[in-house]
Design a protein around this motif. Structure first.
Motif, PDB file in Angstrom:
ATOM      1  N   LEU A  29      14.745 -52.814   4.538  1.00 22.57           N
ATOM      2  CA  LEU A  29      14.263 -51.959   5.628  1.00 22.57           C
ATOM      3  C   LEU A  29      13.381 -52.740   6.592  1.00 22.57           C
ATOM      4  O   LEU A  29      13.422 -52.526   7.808  1.00 22.57           O
ATOM      5  CB  LEU A  29      13.488 -50.765   5.062  1.00 22.57           C
ATOM      6  N   LYS A  30      12.584 -53.641   6.079  1.00 23.42           N
ATOM      7  CA  LYS A  30      11.671 -54.382   6.933  1.00 23.42           C
ATOM      8  C   LYS A  30      12.436 -55.196   7.965  1.00 23.42           C
ATOM      9  O   LYS A  30      12.104 -55.220   9.159  1.00 23.42           O
ATOM     10  CB  LYS A  30      10.781 -55.313   6.107  1.00 23.42           C
ATOM     11  N   GLU A  31      13.476 -55.856   7.537  1.00 26.43           N
ATOM     12  CA  GLU A  31      14.291 -56.632   8.453  1.00 26.43           C
ATOM     13  C   GLU A  31      14.888 -55.736   9.536  1.00 26.43           C
ATOM     14  O   GLU A  31      14.874 -56.063  10.732  1.00 26.43           O
ATOM     15  CB  GLU A  31      15.398 -57.352   7.699  1.00 26.43           C
ATOM     16  N   LYS A  32      15.386 -54.551   9.124  1.00 24.09           N
ATOM     17  CA  LYS A  32      15.973 -53.622  10.089  1.00 24.09           C
ATOM     18  C   LYS A  32      14.928 -53.102  11.065  1.00 24.09           C
ATOM     19  O   LYS A  32      15.196 -52.923  12.265  1.00 24.09           O
ATOM     20  CB  LYS A  32      16.620 -52.450   9.354  1.00 24.09           C
ATOM     21  N   ILE A  33      13.718 -52.844  10.543  1.00 26.16           N
ATOM     22  CA  ILE A  33      12.648 -52.325  11.410  1.00 26.16           C
ATOM     23  C   ILE A  33      12.308 -53.330  12.507  1.00 26.16           C
ATOM     24  O   ILE A  33      12.221 -52.992  13.703  1.00 26.16           O
ATOM     25  CB  ILE A  33      11.394 -51.990  10.564  1.00 26.16           C
ATOM     26  N   ILE A  34      12.126 -54.592  12.088  1.00 30.08           N
ATOM     27  CA  ILE A  34      11.711 -55.609  13.069  1.00 30.08           C
ATOM     28  C   ILE A  34      12.838 -55.907  14.050  1.00 30.08           C
ATOM     29  O   ILE A  34      12.606 -56.065  15.256  1.00 30.08           O
ATOM     30  CB  ILE A  34      11.237 -56.871  12.334  1.00 30.08           C
ATOM     31  N   ILE A  47      12.671 -43.651  27.887  1.00 32.09           N
ATOM     32  CA  ILE A  47      11.544 -43.254  28.750  1.00 32.09           C
ATOM     33  C   ILE A  47      10.220 -43.289  27.997  1.00 32.09           C
ATOM     34  O   ILE A  47       9.157 -43.245  28.609  1.00 32.09           O
ATOM     35  CB  ILE A  47      11.767 -41.845  29.330  1.00 32.09           C
ATOM     36  N   LYS A  48      10.276 -43.368  26.646  1.00 31.37           N
ATOM     37  CA  LYS A  48       9.049 -43.355  25.871  1.00 31.37           C
ATOM     38  C   LYS A  48       8.696 -44.724  25.289  1.00 31.37           C
ATOM     39  O   LYS A  48       7.700 -44.853  24.571  1.00 31.37           O
ATOM     40  CB  LYS A  48       9.195 -42.360  24.708  1.00 31.37           C
ATOM     41  N   THR A  49       9.476 -45.733  25.614  1.00 31.12           N
ATOM     42  CA  THR A  49       9.235 -47.034  24.985  1.00 31.12           C
ATOM     43  C   THR A  49       7.903 -47.650  25.410  1.00 31.12           C
ATOM     44  O   THR A  49       7.183 -48.212  24.570  1.00 31.12           O
ATOM     45  CB  THR A  49      10.368 -48.018  25.311  1.00 31.12           C
ATOM     46  N   ASP A  50       7.595 -47.595  26.697  1.00 31.08           N
ATOM     47  CA  ASP A  50       6.342 -48.188  27.148  1.00 31.08           C
ATOM     48  C   ASP A  50       5.142 -47.496  26.503  1.00 31.08           C
ATOM     49  O   ASP A  50       4.160 -48.134  26.124  1.00 31.08           O
ATOM     50  CB  ASP A  50       6.239 -48.083  28.671  1.00 31.08           C
ATOM     51  N   PHE A  88      12.373 -52.566  22.228  1.00 30.15           N
ATOM     52  CA  PHE A  88      11.237 -52.834  23.117  1.00 30.15           C
ATOM     53  C   PHE A  88      11.313 -54.213  23.782  1.00 30.15           C
ATOM     54  O   PHE A  88      10.427 -54.577  24.546  1.00 30.15           O
ATOM     55  CB  PHE A  88       9.918 -52.723  22.339  1.00 30.15           C
ATOM     56  N   GLU A  89      12.398 -54.966  23.465  1.00 25.79           N
ATOM     57  CA  GLU A  89      12.559 -56.326  23.986  1.00 25.79           C
ATOM     58  C   GLU A  89      11.277 -57.118  23.753  1.00 25.79           C
ATOM     59  O   GLU A  89      10.715 -57.764  24.633  1.00 25.79           O
ATOM     60  CB  GLU A  89      12.891 -56.285  25.484  1.00 25.79           C
ATOM     61  N   ASP A  90      10.823 -57.036  22.475  1.00 30.19           N
ATOM     62  CA  ASP A  90       9.553 -57.647  22.083  1.00 30.19           C
ATOM     63  C   ASP A  90       9.793 -58.394  20.771  1.00 30.19           C
ATOM     64  O   ASP A  90      10.068 -57.791  19.744  1.00 30.19           O
ATOM     65  CB  ASP A  90       8.486 -56.564  21.912  1.00 30.19           C
ATOM     66  N   ASN A  91       9.671 -59.756  20.828  1.00 33.69           N
ATOM     67  CA  ASN A  91       9.932 -60.585  19.649  1.00 33.69           C
ATOM     68  C   ASN A  91       8.666 -60.959  18.882  1.00 33.69           C
ATOM     69  O   ASN A  91       8.691 -61.801  17.983  1.00 33.69           O
ATOM     70  CB  ASN A  91      10.648 -61.872  20.053  1.00 33.69           C
TER      71      ASN A  91
END
Length: 882
Positions: free
Chosen positions: A784-789, A758-761, A796-799
């Motif tokens: 960590l960077k790879e995991k974060i992205i 509910i907080k993603t947007d 967020f279904e955002d590439n």
């Protein structure tokens, strides 16, 4: 005729002359007016004197022989009776007697020592001779016998050999103590000084089974033993002994001609037993001798034991001391069998007096003319040793100048110390050389370090040495402690230098070890000043603990290299030096914990806390151990609170208790502790980075816990934002380090994973912007960077952030923080990476174009770099600023 015999006979002749003249004065001035001896004015004295007269003159009426009765008066009675009957004396005679009464009174104990064959005291001869020298024929009391005797002695000293002294009552008070004590060999000058030694030794003999008088050859051990033995004999009814047996194992004597052998003394165990047997009646059987000693209350004296000391003799003493009391004089002690009394040299005044007494008796004009300061200086060069002083005077008498005698002391040194050195073990000699090579007074711990013997071995060899007179020790007061230091006496030092010089290579090796010790201690002190909670920060209160600290420093170095066996061996050595030194247990516990021996580690921590329960360093490391090794959070918190209470404004204690609160999930308390530290203390760059790193972690943990239970999502997100806000503040201030960047990255990843749908947007753009803006920091944490992205993309279904994934630029990079030197003109710095540091030249910084850029670099600023080399080893290359 020996000087001792001559002195005693001369005194006897002079005092006897005074006694005869005083008795003649009574006969001339008093007895003509009396028909009895009522003029004694002492009924007990009348009875005693009459009994003496009648014993020698049975059946004779003493009232008809008053003048003969006078002969049985004691010396003291003569002038006392004259003084009591002044009315029968002329006025000038009475006044003369009054003026000399105290001198006659002082002469009485001298007379008793002479006539009863007791040791003379220093000044006996000079006092008597001075008094007699003042007597004149014109004196009111007629001193005809005394003056005649004096004149004959001065003309011919051997005259005293022709005299016979009455024995009618000199020895009538026979002591109940049987003894074979020798005539004192110090009678020439009398017994000088040693009043405290006499008193102490007498008490020791009366209260201990085996007592030894230890000291250098010629220091006066035999003289003291004889003096005390005669004093015990003269205790009469209060004397606890019925028999005193004297045996001597002295084999040599020092004369002006050199060292001469004595052939009439005991030379071995058999001789000792034979001597004792002959004294008590001729038995040579040990069993019979022991029975005899058991039956009679006996004091056995063995003089110069070191010449016959063997296991047989030690066994005999061990057995005999259950039957009798034993007094020993020796240059080498018996150790556990004895109660020792160490004898030192005479005082300055006593030594000068001894020289004057001998010089006066021998009429040595050369020495009599010397001032007091010169006599003291001579005594000092003779180590204030009585025998050395007597040897000096005797040698000067042969015509050799004092200066020559002082500079040629070979025979003296050999006589006094050769027997002692030759009986030392190899280890004792090595320890002795260590003390000599140190060229100063040193502690037991320093000897251990410099000699490289095990502590217990050093103690064993020191005990052996201390039973001799080659080394001395003294106790120095420190702050709430006493420290024993060892040194070589001047006497022993001169002997060893002449007879047993040390090889120069040994001295150099000793100096090298001393330098290593000093360097190590300076390093310890430097670390301690920098940070009291550093692992290597070792405190010490005295020299022994200082040496222990050096061993602990070496132990930590071995531990860091992974050599735990050697490390714990060093800890063991430190512990042997001072078992009550708390740092031993702290360092030992740390090494054992590192090795994985957790139970032993905890035992050491607890032992240390028993010794120093309030020590902040022990509390700190034990709390860390409980928290990180045993994961005992409650226990860790107890000790963390104790050390924090002592030092609330120290970064180490604050971070420790904050981490404990964090582990206990009391995050707000952890935050409060760190914020209080920031407000109250001006933190250096490193601790400021740590403080912010901790806060970022704590805020993220609160946020995570709130999002996990989803009871207050907005509050959880708010705590994550607070963590990110703190990180961006640090980035602006250029005080980021790798761990802070990692905590920030972990916070980003945690928020993405735990954020409700509910907080993603609402947070999509916020998180995207946070990642992009801080990409260079996140990029330091490759995994960590790879995991974060990936997590951002899934949540967020955002590439759109996939283009940021490029690890090649940092795969070979190291990350650290700049450490600037104090001198801003230096064109180099260092980069700290955990415990390592790398040299970094100004020209290897990619982003530094000129001096202006160089000066803007901050102490603690984050950089990445590649490893390179220069002519001194590894260094930092291709350095990038963050």
């Amino acid at each position: 005729m020996s000087k001792t015999t001559e002195t005693r006979l001369t005194l006897a002749a002079l005092i006897y002359g005074v006694e005869i003249d005083l008795k003649n004065s009574i006969k001339k001035n008093i007895t003509p007016y009396f028909e009895n001896i009522a003029f004694f004015k002492d009924k007990d004295l009348e009875k005693r004197v009459v009994e003496r007269f009648e014993k020698d003159n049975p059946g004779v009426d003493y009232l008809e022989n008053i003048d003969e009765v006078i002969e049985f008066l004691d010396f003291h009675d003569t002038f006392t009776i004259l003084n009591k009957n002044k009315e029968f004396l002329k006025k000038e005679t009475a006044n003369y007697l009054k003026s000399n009464f105290n001198k006659l009174n002082d002469l009485t104990p001298i007379r008793n020592r002479v006539m009863h064959t007791r040791p003379l005291l220093g000044g006996d001869f000079s006092f008597t001779y001075d008094f007699v020298s003042t007597l004149k024929k014109s004196d009111p009391i007629e001193w005809s016998i005394t003056i005649d005797t004096r004149d004959k002695i001065e003309k011919d000293p051997s005259y005293v050999l022709t005299l016979k002294f009455p024995t009618n009552h000199f020895e009538e008070e026979i002591s109940k103590v049987s003894h074979n004590l020798p005539v004192a060999d110090f009678d020439e000058t009398g017994f000088i000084g040693r009043s405290q030694d006499v008193e102490a030794l007498t008490k020791l003999i009366l209260t201990n089974k085996v007592v030894s008088v230890l000291g250098d050859g010629g220091i006066g051990k035999t003289a003291l033993a004889i003096k005390v033995a005669y004093d015990i004999v003269d205790m009469n009814e209060s004397c606890p002994f019925e028999l005193i047996i004297w045996t001597s194992a002295k084999t040599t004597m020092l004369t002006s001609k050199g060292i001469e052998d004595i052939y009439t003394t005991i030379t071995d165990y058999s001789g000792l037993i034979s001597e004792i047997g002959e004294t008590i009646g001729g038995s040579n059987k040990l069993e019979e001798i022991l029975d005899y000693l058991d039956y009679f209350k006996t004091l056995l004296i063995i003089d110069n034991l070191e010449t016959i000391q063997s296991e047989e003799v030690r066994s005999f003493i061990r057995e005999a001391q259950t039957k009798c009391n034993i007094l020993i004089t020796s240059r080498i002690g018996l150790g556990e069998l004895e109660y020792p009394r160490k004898l030192k040299g005479l005082s300055e005044a006593e030594s000068a007096k001894l020289i004057r007494e001998i010089a006066r008796i021998r009429n040595s004009e050369t020495l009599l003319k010397l001032p007091q300061s010169t006599l003291v200086d001579i005594s000092s060069k003779l180590y204030f040793n009585p025998l050395a002083i007597k040897w000096f005077v005797s040698t000067v008498e042969t015509g050799i100048t004092p200066h020559e005698v002082i500079n040629n002391k070979g025979d003296l040194l050999d006589f006094c110390l050769t027997n002692v050195y030759e009986k030392l073990s190899k280890g004792a000699i090595s320890v002795l050389n260590t003390i000599r090579a140190a060229r100063k007074k040193i502690t037991n711990a320093e000897i251990i370090y410099l000699s490289e013997y095990e502590p217990l071995q050093v103690r064993k060899h020191l005990i052996e040495l201390f039973k001799t007179t080659l080394i001395s020790r003294q106790i120095e007061d420190g702050n709430n402690y006493e420290e024993v230091i060892y040194f070589i006496s001047d006497f022993a030092k001169d002997f060893l230098s002449k007879k047993y010089p040390i090889d120069h290579s040994y001295i150099k090796a000793n100096i090298k070890k001393s330098k290593e010790l000093n360097v190590g201690i300076r390093q310890i002190d430097k670390v301690k000043r920098y940070n009291i909670f550093s692992l290597n920060a070792l405190v010490y209160d005295n020299q022994n603990q200082m040496i222990s600290a050096k061993f602990l420093q070496e132990a930590l170095i071995c531990s860091k290299k992974g050599d735990f066996e050697q490390a714990l061996s060093k800890v063991h050595e430190a512990k042997n030096i001072d078992p009550n030194y708390f740092e031993v247990y702290r360092v030992g516990a740390f090494i054992k914990a590192t090795q994985g021996d957790l139970l032993s580690a905890e035992e050491d921590y607890q032992l240390g806390l028993e010794i120093a329960p309030e020590n902040p360093r022990l509390l700190y490391y034990y709390a860390q151990f409980l928290m990180f090794k045993l994961e005992d959070i409650d226990g860790a918190l107890v000790y963390a609170k104790q050390v924090y209470k002592q030092k609330p404004n120290h970064p180490y204690t604050a971070f420790l208790i904050a981490r404990c609160f964090n582990y206990a999930q009391e995050y707000n308390k952890a935050i409060q502790v760190v914020n209080d530290l920031k407000e109250n203390v001006d933190l250096d760059p490193k601790n400021l980075r740590i403080a912010y790193t901790e806060l970022i972690s704590y805020y993220s943990e609160i946020g995570k816990s709130l999002l996990t239970i989803q009871t207050d999502i907005d509050n959880g997100v708010s705590h994550f934002k607070k963590a990110f806000e703190l990180f961006e503040h640090c980035a602006d201030e250029k005080i980021v380090d790798y761990k802070m960047a990692k905590n920030f990255s972990v916070g980003i990843l945690t928020l993405i994973r735990f954020l409700p749908i509910i907080k993603t947007d609402e947070l999509n753009e916020f998180l995207k912007l946070m990642i992009v803006n801080n990409d260079k920091y996140i990029n330091l944490t490759v995994d960590l960077k790879e995991k974060i992205i990936r997590s951002f993309c899934d949540k967020f279904e955002d590439n759109s952030l996939n283009e940021l994934i490029d690890f090649n630029s940092s795969e070979q990079k190291l990350v650290g923080n700049i450490i600037r030197t104090n001198n801003t003109k230096d064109n180099y710095a260092f980069i700290q990476v955990d415990e390592d540091s790398y040299f970094a030249h100004r020209y290897d910084f990619i982003d530094v174009a000129n001096w202006s850029d160089w000066k803007k670099l901050k102490n603690g600023q984050l950089v990445s770099f590649e490893k390179g080399t220069n002519n001194k080893g590894e260094c930092a290359k291709v350095i990038k600023l963050y």
